[in-house]
Design a protein around this motif. Structure first.
Motif, PDB file in Angstrom:
ATOM      1  N   SER A  72       0.521  11.906   0.947  1.00  0.00           N
ATOM      2  CA  SER A  72       2.005  11.987   1.539  1.00  0.00           C
ATOM      3  C   SER A  72       2.168  10.888   2.798  1.00  0.00           C
ATOM      4  N   ARG A  73       1.166  10.417   3.179  1.00  0.00           N
ATOM      5  CA  ARG A  73       1.576   9.293   4.168  1.00  0.00           C
ATOM      6  C   ARG A  73       1.588   7.969   3.500  1.00  0.00           C
ATOM      7  N   SER A  74       1.087   7.862   2.433  1.00  0.00           N
ATOM      8  CA  SER A  74       1.190   6.536   1.740  1.00  0.00           C
ATOM      9  C   SER A  74       1.872   6.518   0.260  1.00  0.00           C
ATOM     10  N   LEU A  75       1.473   7.189  -0.527  1.00  0.00           N
ATOM     11  CA  LEU A  75       2.075   7.066  -1.871  1.00  0.00           C
ATOM     12  C   LEU A  75       3.534   7.634  -2.071  1.00  0.00           C
ATOM     13  N   PHE A  76       3.725   8.492  -1.246  1.00  0.00           N
ATOM     14  CA  PHE A  76       5.333   8.875  -1.349  1.00  0.00           C
ATOM     15  C   PHE A  76       6.269   7.968  -0.744  1.00  0.00           C
ATOM     16  N   PRO A  77       5.713   7.752   0.485  1.00  0.00           N
ATOM     17  CA  PRO A  77       6.748   6.501   1.195  1.00  0.00           C
ATOM     18  C   PRO A  77       6.611   5.316   0.655  1.00  0.00           C
ATOM     19  N   ILE A  78       5.533   4.744  -0.065  1.00  0.00           N
ATOM     20  CA  ILE A  78       5.650   3.507  -0.690  1.00  0.00           C
ATOM     21  C   ILE A  78       6.567   3.481  -1.888  1.00  0.00           C
ATOM     22  N   ILE A  79       6.278   4.970  -2.829  1.00  0.00           N
ATOM     23  CA  ILE A  79       7.145   4.855  -3.872  1.00  0.00           C
ATOM     24  C   ILE A  79       8.816   4.839  -3.287  1.00  0.00           C
ATOM     25  N   ILE A  80       9.140   5.697  -2.268  1.00  0.00           N
ATOM     26  CA  ILE A  80      10.433   5.601  -2.143  1.00  0.00           C
ATOM     27  C   ILE A  80      10.789   4.197  -1.365  1.00  0.00           C
ATOM     28  N   VAL A  81      10.070   3.546  -0.678  1.00  0.00           N
ATOM     29  CA  VAL A  81      10.350   2.273  -0.389  1.00  0.00           C
ATOM     30  C   VAL A  81      10.435   1.325  -1.339  1.00  0.00           C
ATOM     31  N   SER A  82       9.511   1.321  -2.106  1.00  0.00           N
ATOM     32  CA  SER A  82       9.441   0.422  -3.589  1.00  0.00           C
ATOM     33  C   SER A  82      10.806   0.490  -4.162  1.00  0.00           C
ATOM     34  N   LEU A  83      11.221   1.826  -4.451  1.00  0.00           N
ATOM     35  CA  LEU A  83      12.325   2.162  -5.432  1.00  0.00           C
ATOM     36  C   LEU A  83      13.833   1.523  -4.756  1.00  0.00           C
TER      37      LEU A  83
ATOM     38  N   ALA B  93      19.967   3.433   2.525  1.00  0.00           N
ATOM     39  CA  ALA B  93      18.424   3.169   2.406  1.00  0.00           C
ATOM     40  C   ALA B  93      17.731   3.652   3.619  1.00  0.00           C
ATOM     41  N   MET B  94      18.516   3.207   4.943  1.00  0.00           N
ATOM     42  CA  MET B  94      17.954   3.337   6.167  1.00  0.00           C
ATOM     43  C   MET B  94      17.776   4.907   6.450  1.00  0.00           C
ATOM     44  N   ILE B  95      18.819   5.524   6.265  1.00  0.00           N
ATOM     45  CA  ILE B  95      18.908   7.021   6.597  1.00  0.00           C
ATOM     46  C   ILE B  95      17.784   7.655   5.686  1.00  0.00           C
ATOM     47  N   VAL B  96      17.759   7.243   4.561  1.00  0.00           N
ATOM     48  CA  VAL B  96      16.724   7.927   3.668  1.00  0.00           C
ATOM     49  C   VAL B  96      15.372   7.725   4.392  1.00  0.00           C
TER      50      VAL B  96
ATOM     51  N   VAL C 265      12.183  -3.576   7.491  1.00  0.00           N
ATOM     52  CA  VAL C 265      12.915  -3.278   8.996  1.00  0.00           C
ATOM     53  C   VAL C 265      13.804  -1.757   8.892  1.00  0.00           C
ATOM     54  N   ALA C 266      14.038  -1.167   7.903  1.00  0.00           N
ATOM     55  CA  ALA C 266      14.494   0.276   7.938  1.00  0.00           C
ATOM     56  C   ALA C 266      13.497   0.977   8.080  1.00  0.00           C
ATOM     57  N   THR C 267      12.402   0.743   7.350  1.00  0.00           N
ATOM     58  CA  THR C 267      11.233   1.707   7.601  1.00  0.00           C
ATOM     59  C   THR C 267      10.582   2.041   9.171  1.00  0.00           C
ATOM     60  N   VAL C 268      10.643   0.579   9.631  1.00  0.00           N
ATOM     61  CA  VAL C 268       9.940   0.461  11.135  1.00  0.00           C
ATOM     62  C   VAL C 268      11.121   0.989  11.997  1.00  0.00           C
TER      63      VAL C 268
END
Lengths: 254, 427
Positions: free
Chosen positions: B14-25, B295-298, B400-403
């Motif tokens: 939940s800390r990696s897979l889900f965020p990485i999928i969202i960021v990747s998409l 994307a940043m808001i998400v 940048v948006a994730t950070v």
């Protein structure tokens, strides 16, 4: 056994030498929380000293101020009035970072619900305080293995918290609290989630560590089983110390 | 500590897979969207550039004044010399002469009598000279409906619509009837070797393409051209570059007393294309900006959710002696790791997707079918374009948006009383 006996003797002498030294000094402590337009007084007129190596407990019903007092001693909260001096640090005038440093190097915490980090193994959970203290890897391994041995979890080093029983989780939490050999351990209802057998096991481990490491323990509890092990019982009611008993011979001991 | 954080990220889905999928998409979408927008805008300008405007084009000042009338009597002379000069002074462009002319196209029957006749708009293009890229630019390999490309100066390609209107067949000899550059009557026979469809609605309704040599012979314009089209080698319209080039060229040819002096126009100077270019730039920035903002808001929301879920962890770490700053920095370190991995994966997905649409395009022709009066020179197949910035643009939403999202969400740690975080350990 001979070496162990001599170590005990040395520790005993050390304890005698340090027995007059206070690890915690609390004077005229007042803690109020804003509620609505007024204030709720959680602690009032608290004056306490805890000496090195004490095995003491804050006892009282829910809402009596046990956890609030423990938070004051741990530097997690600031008093409204009064002074709290822990391990020679005046917490009232200490910065956040100074208080964090004190907790990191000289204090350990044990919680009712263990609060192990679920994604890490027993080894890694116990290792965390040492990482924060920037202990080098080889020494960390040595200390973690020693701490885990104290609590009897050597065969569970690679297990995750989800694979452990409640008692094993709490023993892991104890190993984490004492791995860096702190001078003071604060334990908030450490046996509340455990059955009688596990509670006694945990308390025996803690008594043993108190004697082996000369670490001071302060409990917050209303568990009768814990009280049987305590050498000092401080009763709290409505935020005030109502009784402070020294127990010469606790009902339960090693 | 880095290893400790990395292990946590790798093990906690939940800390990696889900965020990485969202960021990747999100990164993949941004990369593709940027590539598609740039490609679509480029295509829009590319067709206009190829057919009517070039990225820049040179003509006489007099021709420029009356260019709507196709005044070939005001055409450029000594064109070979001028093209040689332009090629030398502006090697980042290639140059091609062009003559546009109108007249009647006459199809005779077997007795030489008129079988059918109609107005024709002819473009004489340099198809046959060595290294000519005109057949490629006009995409004749895909636009020729029947027949083949021009191989001889007297051959021509006729639009499928005109061929149908006049009943033309491949191999027919058709007669162009018009006037020379000296305004004398002229006729010239072209052999129809193919029909084409520009897929731009009615734009090519009366169009015929011929080689410039044939056009020169028909109009008596030896070594002359109405215009010289200049194109950047990569065929991407660079508005600023074109304006600089135009200004430099016109400054060098500023003798106002000579109405036949060459003058240069950029694509933006023609047919209100400037407005289109500006609109396209603004639209790209606004659309991409909104997209990145969403994307940043998400991602910010994701950071908050993750932060809330981990209050217990924050509490225990603070209890163990980490400062709020250290916890905050480790959260940011996590977001940098997740953002970087997500950006890498998203870019790796977005680039091939963009490449696919760059190669095969998206066909919108059905949407244009009903626009019978459409005179816009607009392609019906949009292609994406892979540009170097696509390899880096994902960093904006990805890292940048994730950070930033994590930084904003992490402020909660500072806002919250430490004892409160600590208390939440028991919940």
């Amino acid at each position: 056994m001979l070496i162990r006996a001599s170590t005990r003797l040395m520790q005993s002498k050390k304890r005698e030498n340090m027995s007059n030294k206070n690890v915690v000094e609390i004077q005229n402590l007042l803690k109020q929380f804003p509620v609505g337009g007024g204030f709720f007084t959680a602690l009032k007129d608290v004056n306490l000293q805890f000496k090195t190596g004490e095995f003491s407990g804050l006892v009282g019903p829910s809402g009596s101020g046990k956890t609030t007092l423990l938070n004051q001693i741990g530097g997690l909260d600031s008093p409204t009035e009064g002074s709290v001096n822990v391990l020679n640090m005046d917490l009232v005038n200490a910065s956040h970072n100074q208080r964090a440093d004190l907790r990191k190097t000289k204090m350990g915490f044990i919680f009712q619900s263990y609060n192990l980090l679920p994604v890490y193994t027993v080894f890694e959970n116990v290792e965390l305080p040492l990482i924060l203290n920037k202990i080098e890897s080889k020494k960390r391994k040595e200390l973690v293995e020693q701490a885990v041995e104290w609590v009897g979890l050597t065969d569970k080093l690679e297990s995750r918290p989800s694979q452990l029983s409640g008692g094993e989780c709490q023993r892991t939490a104890i190993a984490r609290a004492i791995v860096h050999k702190p001078a003071l351990v604060l334990a908030d209802e450490p046996t509340a989630n455990l059955d009688a057998k596990n509670s006694h096991q945990i308390m025996k481990i803690l008594v043993n560590l108190n004697q082996e490491l000369d670490t001071s323990f302060i409990f917050a509890t209303h568990d009768e089983k814990i009280m049987e092990y305590l050498k000092r019982i401080i009763h709290l009611d409505d935020g005030q110390v109502t009784q402070d008993d020294i127990i010469e011979k606790p009902k339960m001991s090693l | 500590m880095f290893k400790f954080v990395l292990n946590g990220i790798l093990r906690d889905r939940s800390r990696s897979l889900f965020p990485i999928i969202i960021v990747s998409l999100i990164v993949a979408l941004v990369v593709f969207y940027k590539g598609f927008l740039v490609g679509a805008m480029g295509n829009m300008f590319k067709d206009s550039a190829v057919i009517t405007s070039g990225h820049v084009k040179v003509m006489t000042t007099a021709y420029k004044e009356e260019r709507q009338m196709l005044p070939n009597d005001l055409a450029l002379l000594e064109v070979d010399h001028l093209i040689a000069d332009l090629s030398q002074s502006h090697p980042d462009h290639f140059w091609s002469p062009r003559i546009s002319f109108a007249g009647l196209l006459d199809l005779p029957d077997e007795n030489g009598e008129t079988k059918s006749q109609g107005p024709v708009f002819t473009t004489g293009i340099d198809f046959l000279s060595e290294n000519s890229r005109q057949a490629e630019l006009w995409e004749l390999d895909t636009r020729i409906v029947s027949g083949r490309e021009i191989r001889h100066f007297n051959e021509s390609l006729v639009s499928a619509k005109l061929a149908e209107q006049l009943g033309l067949s491949l191999g027919d000899a058709v007669t162009f009837v018009g006037t020379t550059m000296d305004n004398a009557f002229t006729t010239f026979n072209f052999i129809v070797v193919g029909t084409f469809d520009l897929k731009m609605g009615p734009v090519d309704k009366q169009m015929m393409l011929a080689d410039i040599q044939g056009a020169r012979m028909a109009l008596n314009m030896e070594n002359a051209a109405a215009e010289i089209f200049g194109f950047k080698h990569d065929m991407f319209y660079d508005d600023k570059n074109s304006q600089v080039l135009r200004n430099q060229f016109n400054k060098m040819h500023s003798d106002t007393s000579d109405i036949f002096r060459p003058t240069m126009m950029a694509l933006r100077d023609q047919n209100q294309m400037g407005t289109m270019v500006d609109l396209a730039d603004v639209a790209t920035i606004i659309i991409l900006g909104i997209f990145i903002l969403i994307a940043m808001i998400v991602l910010w929301n994701m950071g908050i959710m993750s932060g809330l879920r981990r209050y217990g962890e924050m509490g225990i770490r603070l209890a163990m002696g980490e400062t709020k700053g250290q916890v905050y920095r480790s959260l940011i370190l996590e977001s940098v790791i997740i953002g970087t991995i997500g950006t890498f994966i998203g870019t790796a997905i977005g680039i091939p997707l963009t490449w696919y649409v760059q190669e095969y395009g998206i066909d919108y022709s059905s949407a244009f079918e009903n626009l019978s009066n459409n005179t816009m020179m607009m392609t019906t197949v949009f292609y994406a374009k892979i540009t170097p910035d696509l390899f880096f643009i994902g960093i904006v939403p990805g890292v940048v948006a994730t950070v930033l999202g994590t930084m904003l969400a992490g402020r909660a740690i500072y806002k919250r009383e430490m004892a409160q975080l600590f208390k939440e350990l028991e919940n």
